[in-house]
Scaffold this active site. Structure first.
Site, mmCIF file in Angstrom:
data_model
loop_
_atom_site.group_PDB
_atom_site.id
_atom_site.type_symbol
_atom_site.label_atom_id
_atom_site.label_comp_id
_atom_site.label_asym_id
_atom_site.label_seq_id
_atom_site.Cartn_x
_atom_site.Cartn_y
_atom_site.Cartn_z
ATOM 1 N N ASN A 9 41.445 -11.618 57.790
ATOM 2 C CA ASN A 9 40.393 -12.628 57.616
ATOM 3 C C ASN A 9 39.816 -12.435 56.216
ATOM 4 O OD1 ASN A 9 38.260 -14.372 57.745
ATOM 5 N ND2 ASN A 9 37.060 -13.144 59.185
ATOM 6 N N TRP A 10 40.226 -13.305 55.305
ATOM 7 C CA TRP A 10 39.761 -13.156 53.914
ATOM 8 C C TRP A 10 38.310 -13.598 53.745
ATOM 9 C CZ3 TRP A 10 44.293 -15.238 50.310
ATOM 10 C CH2 TRP A 10 45.388 -14.367 50.429
ATOM 11 N N LYS A 11 37.751 -14.260 54.740
ATOM 12 C CA LYS A 11 36.376 -14.800 54.660
ATOM 13 C C LYS A 11 36.219 -15.629 53.388
ATOM 14 C CE LYS A 11 34.802 -10.756 57.162
ATOM 15 N NZ LYS A 11 33.686 -10.019 57.677
ATOM 16 N N HIS A 97 33.977 -16.784 65.012
ATOM 17 C CA HIS A 97 33.702 -15.502 64.354
ATOM 18 C C HIS A 97 32.187 -15.261 64.408
ATOM 19 C CE1 HIS A 97 33.318 -12.433 61.276
ATOM 20 N NE2 HIS A 97 34.614 -12.190 61.451
ATOM 21 N N GLU A 99 30.162 -14.353 62.296
ATOM 22 C CA GLU A 99 29.424 -14.909 61.149
ATOM 23 C C GLU A 99 29.165 -16.402 61.345
ATOM 24 O OE1 GLU A 99 32.150 -13.388 58.226
ATOM 25 O OE2 GLU A 99 31.516 -11.354 58.731
ATOM 26 N N GLU A 169 35.310 -8.248 68.632
ATOM 27 C CA GLU A 169 34.754 -7.700 67.400
ATOM 28 C C GLU A 169 33.288 -7.334 67.616
ATOM 29 O OE1 GLU A 169 37.087 -9.154 63.763
ATOM 30 O OE2 GLU A 169 35.588 -10.669 64.196
ATOM 31 N N GLY A 175 32.285 -5.099 58.890
ATOM 32 C CA GLY A 175 31.858 -4.954 57.496
ATOM 33 C C GLY A 175 30.879 -3.814 57.269
ATOM 34 N N SER A 215 35.903 -3.055 60.897
ATOM 35 C CA SER A 215 36.195 -1.945 59.983
ATOM 36 C C SER A 215 37.542 -1.260 60.262
ATOM 37 C CB SER A 215 35.048 -0.931 59.978
ATOM 38 O OG SER A 215 33.854 -1.557 59.534
HETATM 39 C C1 PEP Z 1 36.186 -9.530 60.351
HETATM 40 O O1 PEP Z 1 35.970 -10.182 59.361
HETATM 41 O O2 PEP Z 1 36.508 -10.117 61.380
HETATM 42 C C2 PEP Z 1 36.081 -8.070 60.286
HETATM 43 C C3 PEP Z 1 36.371 -7.376 61.361
HETATM 44 O O3 PEP Z 1 35.681 -7.527 59.095
HETATM 45 P P1 PEP Z 1 35.827 -5.988 58.654
HETATM 46 O O4 PEP Z 1 37.245 -5.588 58.924
HETATM 47 O O5 PEP Z 1 35.490 -5.983 57.187
HETATM 48 O O6 PEP Z 1 34.846 -5.193 59.467
#
Ligand code: PEP
Length: 253
Positions: A9-11, A97, A99, A169, A175, A215
Site C-alpha cells: 500500500n503505497w498510500k 483502510h 485511514e 490491521e 505506521g 509495521s
Molecule cells: C498500511 O498502510 O496498511 C500499513 C499496514 O502500513 P505500515 O506497514 O506502514 O504499518
C-alpha cells in the site's frame, strides 16, 4: 487452497518518477511467486495505468486501487468508479483502510456498499478491519472486529464472500513501528476465520485469505506469515523500499 498474498500500500507517497524507479528496481530483484502466491501493488490513482503496464502479463502480480466509490458514474466530483478501474485493467481495490475510516469518515455501511459494487463488477475488494489502541487495551478487539465484518461483509452470499480478501490491521500498529506479536496476529486471525465459519461454513472460511497489516517489514515478515491463519500481509512503509518489499514477497509461505 487459499492464496498467500504480499500486498503493498503505497498510500499518498512518491512522484511518478519515484514510483517508476521503485517498480523498476523491484522487478529486477529475484523473487518467485508460486501458483498459490500473489503480489499486489496498491498505488495512487495517477500511477495505476503506468504501473499496470509495467507489470502486465506477470504471473500472479496485480495492481490495485486504494479506494473507489460505490456509484457507477455521475456527478461525484473527485471520485473514481469501479467501472473506470476495470476499463484500465485494475481488478483489485483496498476498501475501508483505517485511514479512510478515520480521515474520510467511511462507515461500515458505506463500506458495505463499496464491497457490493466491487463484487457486482468482479473486482476483488481487499477489505480492511482492525481496532484502535483503546479497544485493544480494553481487550474488546474481537467484538470490535466482528462488528466491522458483520456490518460490511456478512450480508454477502457464500459465493460472494469467498471472493473477498480480508486485511486485519490493528490501528495501533499501522505506521507506528509497533507490530502485533505473531501470537496476537494468529489469535485474532483465527477469531476472524472462526467468525466467518460460524456465519457461513468452515469450508468457506478456509478459502478466504486473511492478511496481517501493521509495521510488517523484511525482518518480521517470515515469522508473522508463518502463523497458520495469517495469509501474508498488507504493507505500507516497508513497501516503499524495493529490497524490503522483495524480501517480504519471498517470505510468503
Ligand atoms: C498500511 O498502510 O496498511 C500499513 C499496514 O502500513 P505500515 O506497514 O506502514 O504499518
Amino acid at each position: 487452497m487459499r492464496k498467500q498474498i504480499a500486498a503493498a500500500n503505497w498510500k499518498m507517497n512518491l512522484t511518478a518518477q519515484q514510483a517508476e524507479n521503485l517498480m523498476n528496481e523491484l522487478v529486477a530483484l529475484p523473487h518467485q511467486l508460486y501458483e498459490h502466491q500473489q503480489a499486489i501493488f496498491a498505488v495512487p490513482f495517477p500511477y495505476l495505468q503506468m504501473i499496470e503496464q509495467k507489470l502486465h502479463g506477470k504471473q500472479n502480480v496485480f495492481v490495485a486501487a486504494q479506494n473507489c466509490y460505490y456509484k457507477k458514474n455521475g456527478a461525484f466530483t473527485g471520485e473514481v468508479s469501479v467501472e473506470m478501474l476495470q476499463s484500465i485493467n485494475i481488478n483489485h481495490v483496498i476498501i475501508g483502510h483505517s485511514e479512510r475510516r478515520e480521515y474520510f469518515n467511511e462507515t461500515n455501511e458505506v463500506l458495505a456498499l463499496k464491497v457490493n459494487h466491487c463484487l457486482e463488477n468482479n473486482v476483488t475488494p481487499i477489505f480492511c478491519c482492525g481496532e484502535p489502541l483503546a479497544v485493544r487495551e480494553s481487550n474488546t478487539q474481537e467484538s470490535f472486529v466482528a462488528k466491522q465484518l458483520d456490518e460490511s461483509l456478512f450480508h454477502l452470499s457464500a459465493e460472494q464472500i469467498i471472493k473477498v480478501v480480508i486485511a486485519y490491521e490493528p490501528i495501533w500498529a499501522i505506521g507506528t513501528g509497533k507490530t502485533a506479536t505473531s501470537e496476537q496476529a494468529q489469535d485474532i486471525h483465527l477469531f476472524i476465520r472462526n467468525h466467518i465459519a460460524a456465519k457461513y461454513s468452515e469450508r468457506i472460511a478456509n478459502e478466504i485469505s486473511i492478511l496481517y497489516g501493521g509495521s510488517v517489514k523484511a525482518a518480521n515478515a517470515k515469522e508473522i506469515f508463518s502463523q497458520p491463519d495469517v495469509d501474508g500481509g498488507l504493507v505500507g512503509g516497508a513497501a516503499l523500499n524495493a529490497q524490503e518489499f522483495n524480501t517480504i514477497i519471498n517470505s510468503l509461505k
